[in-house]
Scaffold this active site. Structure first.
Site, mmCIF file in Angstrom:
data_model
loop_
_atom_site.group_PDB
_atom_site.id
_atom_site.type_symbol
_atom_site.label_atom_id
_atom_site.label_comp_id
_atom_site.label_asym_id
_atom_site.label_seq_id
_atom_site.Cartn_x
_atom_site.Cartn_y
_atom_site.Cartn_z
ATOM 1 N N HIS A 117 21.588 -23.242 7.092
ATOM 2 C CA HIS A 117 20.916 -23.616 8.331
ATOM 3 C C HIS A 117 19.519 -22.999 8.389
ATOM 4 O O HIS A 117 19.306 -21.875 7.940
ATOM 5 C CB HIS A 117 21.732 -23.137 9.548
ATOM 6 C CG HIS A 117 23.034 -23.858 9.691
ATOM 7 N ND1 HIS A 117 24.101 -23.321 10.369
ATOM 8 C CD2 HIS A 117 23.444 -25.068 9.246
ATOM 9 C CE1 HIS A 117 25.111 -24.182 10.339
ATOM 10 N NE2 HIS A 117 24.724 -25.242 9.660
ATOM 11 N N VAL B 250 -13.822 -4.532 -0.488
ATOM 12 C CA VAL B 250 -14.687 -4.566 0.696
ATOM 13 C C VAL B 250 -14.870 -3.137 1.214
ATOM 14 O O VAL B 250 -13.944 -2.574 1.821
ATOM 15 C CB VAL B 250 -14.083 -5.461 1.804
ATOM 16 C CG1 VAL B 250 -15.010 -5.468 3.024
ATOM 17 C CG2 VAL B 250 -13.848 -6.872 1.287
ATOM 18 N N ASP C 63 17.624 -32.532 -3.753
ATOM 19 C CA ASP C 63 17.702 -32.454 -2.292
ATOM 20 C C ASP C 63 16.556 -33.242 -1.649
ATOM 21 O O ASP C 63 16.756 -33.976 -0.677
ATOM 22 C CB ASP C 63 17.649 -30.985 -1.863
ATOM 23 C CG ASP C 63 17.705 -30.806 -0.357
ATOM 24 O OD1 ASP C 63 18.709 -31.206 0.245
ATOM 25 O OD2 ASP C 63 16.740 -30.278 0.213
ATOM 26 N N ASN D 68 33.161 -34.163 9.051
ATOM 27 C CA ASN D 68 33.094 -35.112 10.159
ATOM 28 C C ASN D 68 32.955 -36.543 9.673
ATOM 29 O O ASN D 68 33.588 -37.450 10.201
ATOM 30 C CB ASN D 68 31.903 -34.766 11.070
ATOM 31 C CG ASN D 68 32.140 -33.514 11.886
ATOM 32 O OD1 ASN D 68 32.932 -33.495 12.806
ATOM 33 N ND2 ASN D 68 31.456 -32.437 11.532
ATOM 34 N N GLU E 173 -10.992 -1.530 10.708
ATOM 35 C CA GLU E 173 -9.726 -2.186 10.356
ATOM 36 C C GLU E 173 -8.945 -2.535 11.629
ATOM 37 O O GLU E 173 -8.817 -1.710 12.540
ATOM 38 C CB GLU E 173 -8.866 -1.278 9.472
ATOM 39 C CG GLU E 173 -9.399 -1.093 8.068
ATOM 40 C CD GLU E 173 -8.415 -0.336 7.181
ATOM 41 O OE1 GLU E 173 -7.373 0.126 7.707
ATOM 42 O OE2 GLU E 173 -8.668 -0.213 5.967
ATOM 43 N N GLY F 258 26.235 -33.590 4.224
ATOM 44 C CA GLY F 258 25.511 -34.785 4.646
ATOM 45 C C GLY F 258 25.870 -36.024 3.862
ATOM 46 O O GLY F 258 25.042 -36.899 3.639
ATOM 47 N N GLY G 232 0.823 -1.209 0.000
ATOM 48 C CA GLY G 232 0.000 0.000 0.000
ATOM 49 C C GLY G 232 0.851 1.251 0.000
ATOM 50 O O GLY G 232 0.582 2.203 -0.754
ATOM 51 N N GLU H 75 31.377 -4.337 21.616
ATOM 52 C CA GLU H 75 31.108 -3.272 22.586
ATOM 53 C C GLU H 75 30.975 -3.822 24.005
ATOM 54 O O GLU H 75 31.309 -3.145 24.973
ATOM 55 C CB GLU H 75 29.831 -2.524 22.184
ATOM 56 C CG GLU H 75 29.994 -1.675 20.926
ATOM 57 C CD GLU H 75 28.673 -1.090 20.445
ATOM 58 O OE1 GLU H 75 27.619 -1.457 21.037
ATOM 59 O OE2 GLU H 75 28.680 -0.285 19.493
#
Length: 1092
Positions: free
Chosen positions: A751, A111, A257, A346, A118, A309, A67, A772
């Site tokens: 991820h 409408v 996949d 791994n 609203e 994987g 909008g 910081e």
């Protein structure tokens, strides 16, 4: 990836179809979709309301604040819609930093309503539950709803009620609208839960006297719940973010996949770019993208993606060829670079995946050279040395410049080389071969004892795990500070023998007294024992069908490692938490729906159980315990000194990056004390601070490393803890995903949780806040190792850390299978085969892929030619083989083979037993004449004797001529089977010398007796010899060898098996009882001496 945005049309379709509420929801299913191909006149015929009502039109392409951007046409008729679309449809538009083409629009009824009708509402998921936001003012000017809206938290496993909604959300709503809104919100929330939404926003939500209208809607669903919601969702299309096109190659990789247990991702950012990546690992893929952008390559970065994987060689080949195809379509003035990177794997066999990439490089070597592509490779993990060798070799043989590096090189160093920011070493240092780590150079045969049971910097006192404290008055149970010790025992859920053996090898090299795996649970078999190695000797580990049995018999177990699938992980984890002895659960599976994960987290918090995962490789405590495949294979365990504790503890999201941290920390400090990969999902079972605070309270840990990530806000809790003095030990921290703020459109990284929903969740904002707060934050991942070393050296200087001398660990023999994989040993094979190979992605018959077998339409005869004769036979030969099978298929129930089959079937035996009974009758007297006939006729013909001489010789020797004679058929009553075959052979065979010879013999034998014809066995035998000798596919010696080894009898055996099976099925269908031969058909003859 879990939370995925859906189109407004899809979201409304879900709502209208599945919402259950007493509130009257209006305009259900009243929407129409417009694309460049849409004919508006035809659309009006399909949706008649388009001609009678005022309309609203807007793009449906995941664009926010339409909008405000003037992208909503309101209160138009159909012609008005047509005119409104003209300057917008297929026109390029800029939304924020994203530039894209508007090509998908939604038309709905307009409408009419007042501003006060609203409202704004939103439901979104959080770790602790789902928040319902409601504001009594909606529309384009709603403003900062987070600050304005009222919130209602529906905790995990809690139910929403109209009372709570009315009380906490609707206080500013007019009384006449409260009931209808409460009813709608409750219904919407139940829909949200039932269909696994993760985000659902309606603005504005309009309530008039007629009912509820959903005007604008934005939504995300948990894509991992597809296996639960498929029936309700149907086939969901997930549109790309605005500004990025949906490419067919992305869909192809997504399909790969979905069909694979591995992870394969591809997002095209700039197909004209010169920098392409092919990275292994979800975390590593983000790090490489970060580094490319940090070094100024953001505008030239062509793609984001990852493979991980343990994909197969074929899957990696398909992935790689897609990348190479894309990058060799348009030339670049400066040439192109391909970065094949990754952390230290791994469990993925690097050599196997690299073989797939090498195949793709060979296939695309010509276009790669034409486009001046230079390739940079860096990888580590199981068998990585062989992978790097084959990658370097293909560079030499193809002439493509390929620069290869291993674990001795920092993970992202190749990016600087590829972009010209650092020199390329002429001769990179060669890492030691896997085998070198496993051969003990010491002459001592004894296994060294435990040499280092504590951290370098602490007393070597007995380190036991601290138990969870008991709760008081029903409060949640406090979780243990120490999760693992040298005496930790675990149960492994799932038949993961490789992971278990890796744990046992780790235990042995750490000088543990006993294995860390006490038992396994596998519900798909009965209780049994599984054999493993403990050092040099074999041991048995029990496997239980039921978890309850395992828990009862192993009361000392307090860790469960779950390799359950994403579908069963939730149920098995909830079952595990019923046993108070379990204090830690590692969930390896990726793709568990977030709603299930949150229920697991809630139950774990109540019971004081620490959850590691989901979507993780696990964790490791050097010298004590490792979860599953964490730390990789033994060579990496030894190289990264994970067999004894150091002084640095780390926590990471990524499993692959945790192994990279093992490498970095071992090279820059005295090593790892403990490391945990909490997992890449949005809601990991335990968060960064859970482990950072544990490490802080552990005396042996002197400094902490955190590898954070874009998405979520958990890193801010570390900032808060540092500021409040709760954490005083040095913390080195880096959040990956800094490149995300540089992209024009949203990118979902590997991820599920790696996506920023607000500015505070970006990696840049979190790194700034951490610095910081007082954490040590490098400028980039490239500098992470340097910062770790700097902090460590400072602690050594201050005397906080006192490095201890290295002691050699015990040696562990290498498994035979892995030694063979590495090429360290050889052994004669037990079997040899040359006809079929099922090891690859596609079955191969005698060198011909199964897809080619079908494409070539060689039929059963051609397939038999490949498997029996290792040749692709001519079409007429294939047809002849099939004809032989047809004519030998059956010869009635009276012949001995069929008779035996029928008797066996009627005795109640199974198909295989009955078939075998019939086949065992085949021999010289029944059916076995093919080989014998072929041999007899061939020998006579080849020796040059005349047909008459052959007949006379066989009569003189007292031998039957095999293939001559028939019980029923004769020269006057010919066998039509022989006639059919003879006509075909005479028409198609190049030569029929032996058949002609046999027919001359038949003329002689039938002149003596009319039934001494060349029968079907004899005909097939001699015709097959003609085929083998004259088709051009065999030498004379090869043709003779096939006859000699009995190949022709195989035709009869194969053909007649069809008939025998038919007789078996016929008897079963007719339900014939046990056969007993009638007495009157048996001649009972007494021995001669008894009858006298």
């Amino acid at each position: 990836m879990s939370a995925k945005a859906i189109s407004e049309q899809t979201g409304k379709e879900f709502l209208y179809k599945h919402i259950c509420t007493s509130a009257p929801v209006q305009n259900r299913f009243r929407y129409a979709n417009v694309t460049p191909e849409t004919d508006l006149d035809r659309l009006a015929q399909e949706h008649s309301w388009l001609l009678t009502e005022r309309l609203v039109v807007k793009p449906d392409q995941l664009i926010k604040r339409r909008g405000k951007l003037g992208l909503v046409g309101v209160n138009l008729d159909l012609n008005g819609v047509r005119e409104w679309l003209k300057p917008r449809l297929m026109k390029e538009t800029v939304v924020g930093k994203a530039k894209g083409v508007l090509k998908n629009f939604l038309i709905e009824p307009f409408v009419p309503h007042k501003q006060e009708e609203e409202f704004y509402m939103c439901i979104y998921a959080a770790r602790e539950g789902d928040y319902v936001l409601f504001h009594h003012e909606g529309g384009v000017d709603v403003g900062d709803v987070d600050a304005k809206a009222k919130k209602l938290l529906i905790g995990v496993d809690e139910k929403i009620s109209e009372e709570s909604v009315t009380k906490q959300l609707l206080s500013h709503v007019p009384n006449d609208k409260r009931l209808i809104l409460a009813q709608f919100i409750v219904g919407l929330f139940n829909l949200y839960e039932d269909l696994f939404f993760t985000y659902l926003e309606i603005n504005p939500l309009v309530v008039t006297k007629d009912g509820v209208y959903v005007l604008d809607m934005a939504a995300k669903i948990d894509a991992t719940a597809d296996y639960i919601c498929k029936a309700k969702w149907g086939d969901v299309e997930f549109p790309p973010p605005f500004g990025r096109e949906a490419y067919p190659e992305e869909a192809y990789i997504a399909d790969l996949d979905a069909k694979s247990g591995a992870s394969l991702k591809l997002t095209l950012l700039n197909p004209q770019g010169r920098i392409w990546t092919m990275v292994a690992g979800g975390g590593a893929s983000v790090v490489y993208s970060d580094t490319i952008c940090d070094l100024g390559g953001v505008d030239e970065l062509a793609n984001y993606g990852e493979y991980s994987g343990a994909p197969s060689e074929q899957q990696t080949y398909d992935y790689a060829k897609t990348i190479l195809s894309l990058m060799t379509r348009e030339k670049h003035a400066d040439g192109k670079v391909l970065i094949i990177g990754g952390s230290i794997a791994n469990f993925t066999n690097v050599a196997a995946t690299f073989k797939g990439i090498v195949r793709a490089i060979r296939d695309y070597q010509v276009p790669l050279k034409e486009h001046e592509v230079t390739i940079f490779v860096r990888r580590g993990g199981p068998n990585y040395q062989e992978g790097l060798r084959v990658m370097g070799e293909v560079g030499k043989t193809t002439g493509i410049p390929i620069h290869v590096f291993g674990t001795e090189t920092h993970m992202t160093a190749i990016v600087g080389m590829a972009l010209g920011h650092r020199p390329i070493p002429n001769q990179p240092p060669v890492a030691a071969h896997t085998a070198n780590f496993l051969l003990n150079s010491s002459s001592s045969q004894s296994t060294p004892g435990s040499t280092r049971t504590a951290s370098f910097s602490e007393n070597r006192g007995k380190a036991e795990s601290s138990p969870a404290k008991k709760a008081k008055n029903g409060a949640p149970v406090a979780k243990a500070t120490t999760l693992f010790s040298k005496h930790t025992k675990s149960i492994v859920w799932g038949m993961q023998t490789r992971a278990v053996q890796g744990m046992l090898d780790f235990d042995y090299v750490c000088s543990r007294d006993e294995p860390s795996v006490a038992a396994m649970v596998y519900p798909f078999t009965g209780d049994h024992k599984q054999k493993f190695y403990w050092g040099h000797k074999e041991i048995l580990i029990p496997v239980y069908k039921n978890m309850s049995d395992a828990m009862k018999k192993h009361a000392d177990v307090d860790v469960l490692i779950s390799f359950a699938s994403l579908r069963s992980a939730f149920d098995s984890t909830m079952e595990t938490m019923q046993y108070p002895q379990i204090r830690t659960i590692a969930i390896i599976a990726e793709g568990i729906p977030e709603a299930h994960t949150r229920k697991i987290i809630k139950a774990a918090d109540e019971k004081g159980v620490t959850i590691i995962g989901p979507a993780t490789v696990g964790g490791i405590k050097p010298g004590c315990f490792k979860i599953g495949n964490t730390g990789g294979m033994l060579d990496n365990i030894l190289a990264s000194k994970l067999y004894r504790p150091g002084s640095v503890a780390y926590v990471s999201r990524s499993g692959g990056m945790s192994n990279e941290l093992n490498n970095i920390i071992s090279r820059t400090t005295d090593g790892v004390f403990e490391g945990v990969a909490i997992g890449g999902d949005r809601y990991p079972g335990s968060v960064f601070t859970d482990h950072v605070l544990r490490y802080h309270d552990t005396p042996g840990v002197k400094m902490i490393v955190v590898l954070g990530e874009i998405g979520g806000t958990e890193e801010y809790k570390i900032c808060q803890a540092i500021k409040q003095g709760r954490i005083t030990k040095p913390v080195v921290c880096w959040c990956i995903g800094t490149c995300a703020t540089m992209f024009a459109s949203e990118v979902q990284f590997g991820h599920a949780g790696a996506c920023a929903n607000q500015a505070s969740e970006t990696a840049v904002a979190k790194n700034k806040a951490l610095k910081e707060a007082g954490a040590f934050v490098p400028k980039s991942f490239d500098e992470l190792g340097e910062i770790i070393k700097c902090v460590y050296d400072d602690l050594v200087t201050k005397g906080v850390i006192q490095p201890a001398p290295e002691m050699p660990p015990p040696t562990v023999p290498m498994d035979y299978s892995w030694a063979r994989e590495l090429g360290l040993i050889r052994k004669p094979a037990s079997f040899m085969t040359s006809i079929c190979d099922e090891r690859g992605q596609e079955l191969i018959y005698a060198g011909m892929p199964i897809t080619e077998v079908f494409k070539s339409e060689i039929g059963l005869g051609g397939t038999l030619g490949l498997l029996w004769f290792q040749r692709r036979l001519p079409r007429y030969a294939c047809q002849f083989i099939e004809m032989c099978l047809m004519v030998t298929a059956d010869h009635g129930p009276a012949v001995s083979g069929a008779h035996n089959t029928i008797v066996c079937a009627r005795a109640g035996k199974d198909l295989i037993s009955s078939l075998t009974s019939g086949l065992l009758t085949i021999g010289d007297r029944f059916g076995g004449a093919l080989d014998a006939a072929a041999k007899q006729f061939s020998k006579a013909f080849d020796s040059g004797i005349l047909p008459m001489e052959f007949v006379n010789k066989m009569k003189k020797d007292g031998k039957l001529i095999m293939g001559i004679g028939h019980r029923v058929k004769s020269i006057n009553n010919p066998d039509m089977r022989v006639q059919i075959l003879k006509d075909f052979v005479k028409q198609h065979f190049p030569s029929t010398q032996l058949l002609d010879y046999a027919l001359d013999v038949e003329k002689i034998t039938t002149s003596k007796k009319p039934n001494l014809i060349l029968n079907v066995d004899g005909f097939i035998g001699v015709a097959f010899v003609d085929l083998l000798r004259t088709c051009g596919g065999f030498t004379r010696d090869e043709a003779d060898e096939f006859v000699e080894i009995g190949a022709l009898n195989g035709i009869f055996v194969l053909g007649r098996s069809m008939g025998f099976i038919g007789h078996y099925l016929d008897q079963k269908r007719l339900r014939q009882g046990l056969y007993r031969h009638p007495w009157d058909d048996i001649s009972y003859v007494l021995p001669e001496h008894m009858s006298m």
